[in-house]
Design a protein around this motif. Structure first.
Motif, short mmCIF file in Angstrom:
data_model
loop_
_atom_site.label_atom_id
_atom_site.label_comp_id
_atom_site.label_asym_id
_atom_site.label_seq_id
_atom_site.Cartn_x
_atom_site.Cartn_y
_atom_site.Cartn_z
N GLU A 1 68.67 10.48 24.49
CA GLU A 1 68.60 9.05 24.19
C GLU A 1 68.39 8.22 25.46
O GLU A 1 67.60 7.28 25.48
N LYS B 1 64.86 8.51 26.67
CA LYS B 1 63.96 7.76 25.80
C LYS B 1 63.97 6.27 26.17
O LYS B 1 62.91 5.64 26.29
N LYS C 1 62.39 5.73 29.71
CA LYS C 1 60.93 5.85 29.64
C LYS C 1 60.31 4.56 29.11
O LYS C 1 59.31 4.07 29.64
N ARG C 2 60.93 4.00 28.07
CA ARG C 2 60.42 2.75 27.50
C ARG C 2 60.52 1.61 28.52
O ARG C 2 59.58 0.82 28.67
N ASP D 1 59.03 12.77 33.79
CA ASP D 1 59.77 13.51 32.78
C ASP D 1 60.06 14.93 33.28
O ASP D 1 59.35 15.88 32.95
#
Length: 227
Positions: free
Chosen positions: A162, A165, A168-169, A180
């Protein structure tokens, strides 16, 4: 009367120790290493690897010889500790920073949102205080609980996914580079760290560091800012 005086003195001692504990939230190793980093120069030619024990464990200047690469990892570090020691890094306006942090926050009970906020807080400070520095935010690595070690780290697999994620956003929205690492270290069939790269489910063996080097090589060698 003497008993009352003794009780008051004891209370003052307890309060003094409590104050010291509040003022020293990190390990003795953290302060030892942070104090060393305060004495070591950073300048605009430097490439800084910044993080916790996983960063601390590499000999970056040997893995990337002649590249002005410097290790600024501290075992056990968290986002708050790393934020504090930016004081010894950002005034030098380093060329690049490779950031990897967050797993120890989870071990100390921090929520996903708290860890994400801590990483973003670091990134925003880098952008503000050292705008010519190229910041690379690396994903938190997968973990593996099969070794029976570091149970409060290696049980955080879903939280790691999470956090990665969200970060990255954030990078996509703010035109920062997200690297990554996670996908290179996980098993093919599940989300656990590949045991070929670790002997405790958390930290890396030599082969793991060689994988890391391959992933970030282009970012060290070139000015590429997005993948």
């Amino acid at each position: 009367m003497n008993l009352r005086l003794y009780a008051l003195n004891l209370l003052f001692v307890v309060l003094a120790f409590a104050t010291v504990a509040q003022e020293k939230p990190f390990s003795t190793f953290y302060y030892q290493r942070a104090s060393l980093f305060e004495k070591l120069p950073v300048d605009s030619t430097d490439i800084i690897f910044l993080g916790n024990s996983i960063t601390n464990g590499a000999e970056w200047n040997e893995l990337f010889p002649d590249k002005h690469v410097k290790n600024r990892g501290i075992s056990g570090d968290r986002t708050t500790g790393l934020y504090d020691r930016l004081n010894a890094i950002l005034p030098g306006q380093p060329k690049k920073i490779f950031l990897l942090i967050g797993i120890n926050d989870l071990q100390h009970g921090a929520s996903v949102d708290s860890v994400v906020h801590g990483i973003i807080r670091i990134a925003e400070r880098v952008k503000t205080e050292s705008p010519n520095t190229t910041l690379f935010i690396q994903s938190i690595l997968p973990v593996n609980d099969q070794f029976g070690k570091f149970p409060n780290h290696t049980n955080k697999g879903p939280e790691i996914i999470e956090i990665n994620k969200h970060i990255k956003r954030y990078c996509l929205e703010n035109k920062l580079t997200f690297i990554d690492l996670y996908k290179y270290f996980k098993n093919k069939d599940d989300e656990k760290m590949n045991p070929e790269y670790t002997n405790d489910g958390l930290h890396l063996m030599g082969d793991g560091y060689l994988i890391w080097i391959k992933v970030v090589q282009d970012y060290i060698e070139t000015k590429k800012e997005r993948r």
